[in-house]
Enzyme design. Structure first.
Site, PDB file in Angstrom:
ATOM      1  N   HIS A   1      33.091  41.860  36.237  1.00 28.17           N
ATOM      2  CA  HIS A   1      33.957  43.014  36.348  1.00 28.17           C
ATOM      3  C   HIS A   1      34.468  43.118  35.075  1.00 28.17           C
ATOM      4  O   HIS A   1      34.554  42.546  34.047  1.00 28.17           O
ATOM      5  CB  HIS A   1      34.956  42.452  37.409  1.00 28.17           C
ATOM      6  CG  HIS A   1      35.563  41.054  36.885  1.00 28.17           C
ATOM      7  ND1 HIS A   1      35.015  39.768  37.156  1.00 28.17           N
ATOM      8  CD2 HIS A   1      36.768  40.573  36.406  1.00 28.17           C
ATOM      9  CE1 HIS A   1      35.664  38.788  36.594  1.00 28.17           C
ATOM     10  NE2 HIS A   1      36.635  39.171  36.421  1.00 28.17           N
TER      11      HIS A   1
ATOM     12  N   ASP B   1      43.954  44.912  40.894  1.00 28.83           N
ATOM     13  CA  ASP B   1      43.899  43.384  40.914  1.00 28.83           C
ATOM     14  C   ASP B   1      45.036  42.906  41.780  1.00 28.83           C
ATOM     15  O   ASP B   1      46.057  43.697  41.654  1.00 28.83           O
ATOM     16  CB  ASP B   1      44.130  43.211  39.216  1.00 28.83           C
ATOM     17  CG  ASP B   1      43.745  41.508  38.922  1.00 28.83           C
ATOM     18  OD1 ASP B   1      42.676  41.309  38.172  1.00 28.83           O
ATOM     19  OD2 ASP B   1      44.557  40.830  39.606  1.00 28.83           O
TER      20      ASP B   1
ATOM     21  N   SER C   1      37.214  33.709  35.604  1.00 26.48           N
ATOM     22  CA  SER C   1      37.554  32.850  36.875  1.00 26.48           C
ATOM     23  C   SER C   1      36.848  33.180  38.053  1.00 26.48           C
ATOM     24  O   SER C   1      36.550  32.378  38.986  1.00 26.48           O
ATOM     25  CB  SER C   1      39.130  32.873  37.296  1.00 26.48           C
ATOM     26  OG  SER C   1      39.573  34.228  37.408  1.00 26.48           O
TER      27      SER C   1
HETATM   28  P1  AMP Z   1      38.699  36.806  35.353  1.00 24.24           P
HETATM   29  O1  AMP Z   1      39.660  35.637  35.422  1.00 24.24           O
HETATM   30  O2  AMP Z   1      38.269  37.648  34.331  1.00 24.24           O
HETATM   31  O3  AMP Z   1      37.542  36.070  36.344  1.00 24.24           O
HETATM   32  O4  AMP Z   1      39.290  37.945  36.578  1.00 24.24           O
HETATM   33  C1  AMP Z   1      39.445  37.737  37.920  1.00 24.24           C
HETATM   34  C2  AMP Z   1      40.645  38.772  38.530  1.00 24.24           C
HETATM   35  O5  AMP Z   1      40.408  38.750  39.731  1.00 24.24           O
HETATM   36  C3  AMP Z   1      41.895  37.781  38.214  1.00 24.24           C
HETATM   37  O6  AMP Z   1      42.763  39.090  37.414  1.00 24.24           O
HETATM   38  C4  AMP Z   1      42.555  37.984  39.456  1.00 24.24           C
HETATM   39  O7  AMP Z   1      43.908  38.188  39.816  1.00 24.24           O
HETATM   40  C5  AMP Z   1      41.727  38.897  40.360  1.00 24.24           C
HETATM   41  N1  AMP Z   1      41.479  38.524  41.764  1.00 24.24           N
HETATM   42  C6  AMP Z   1      41.355  37.429  42.371  1.00 24.24           C
HETATM   43  N2  AMP Z   1      41.045  37.613  43.909  1.00 24.24           N
HETATM   44  C7  AMP Z   1      41.143  39.104  43.947  1.00 24.24           C
HETATM   45  C8  AMP Z   1      41.265  39.628  45.201  1.00 24.24           C
HETATM   46  N3  AMP Z   1      41.169  39.303  46.553  1.00 24.24           N
HETATM   47  N4  AMP Z   1      41.575  41.067  45.143  1.00 24.24           N
HETATM   48  C9  AMP Z   1      41.783  41.719  44.050  1.00 24.24           C
HETATM   49  N5  AMP Z   1      41.717  41.014  42.785  1.00 24.24           N
HETATM   50  C10 AMP Z   1      41.438  39.526  42.856  1.00 24.24           C
END
Ligand code: AMP
Length: 115
Positions: free
Chosen positions: A101, A33, A96
């Site tokens: 995932h 992440d 988000s």
């Molecule tokens: P969620 O809020 O459950 O949808 O989790 C989305 C996650 O994706 C968050 O914890 C972000 O920090 C992570 N995230 C967003 N963009 C990236 C990226 N380019 N590489 C790795 N993680 C990411």
């Protein structure tokens, strides 16, 4: 709801955005992440375009199990026998990025209930 292929994980899967893959098999990848919430914070991402857990179909049940088993195995391989696996299912639950995932968190005390 409709799957939007412009989301960041779809772009990572298409290799349009660089992200080191800790795991890559026929069905999923795992990355770190970008904003880790624990010393170990991985994301296990299916290759299939599934918007949210609620959009997964019955015939994807085996895939869902594979994501969980992969996350737990990766945590163990990286030295964390104890890990929390989380799926935020929908914006109101903290989702988000609208490509399914599994978060894998480990390496610190994890409070319950989660915030
Ligand atoms: P969620 O809020 O459950 O949808 O989790 C989305 C996650 O994706 C968050 O914890 C972000 O920090 C992570 N995230 C967003 N963009 C990236 C990226 N380019 N590489 C790795 N993680 C990411």
């Amino acid at each position: 709801m409709t799957y939007d292929p412009s989301n960041v994980f779809a772009r990572i899967l298409r290799r349009e955005i660089p992200a080191p893959l800790l795991h890559d098999d026929e069905h999923c990848v795992a990355i770190r992440d970008i904003a880790p919430q624990a010393p170990l914070h991985l994301l296990v991402i299916p290759k299939a375009p599934i918007r949210s857990l609620a959009d997964a179909t019955a015939d994807q049940s085996t895939l869902l199990g594979h994501l969980l088993r992969t996350g737990a195995a990766l945590a163990q391989k990286l030295g964390h026998a104890d890990a929390r696996l989380v799926i935020n299912n929908g914006a109101g639950a903290g989702q988000s990025v609208f490509h399914l995932h599994v978060h894998v968190l480990a390496g610190r005390d994890l409070a319950w209930p989660p915030g």
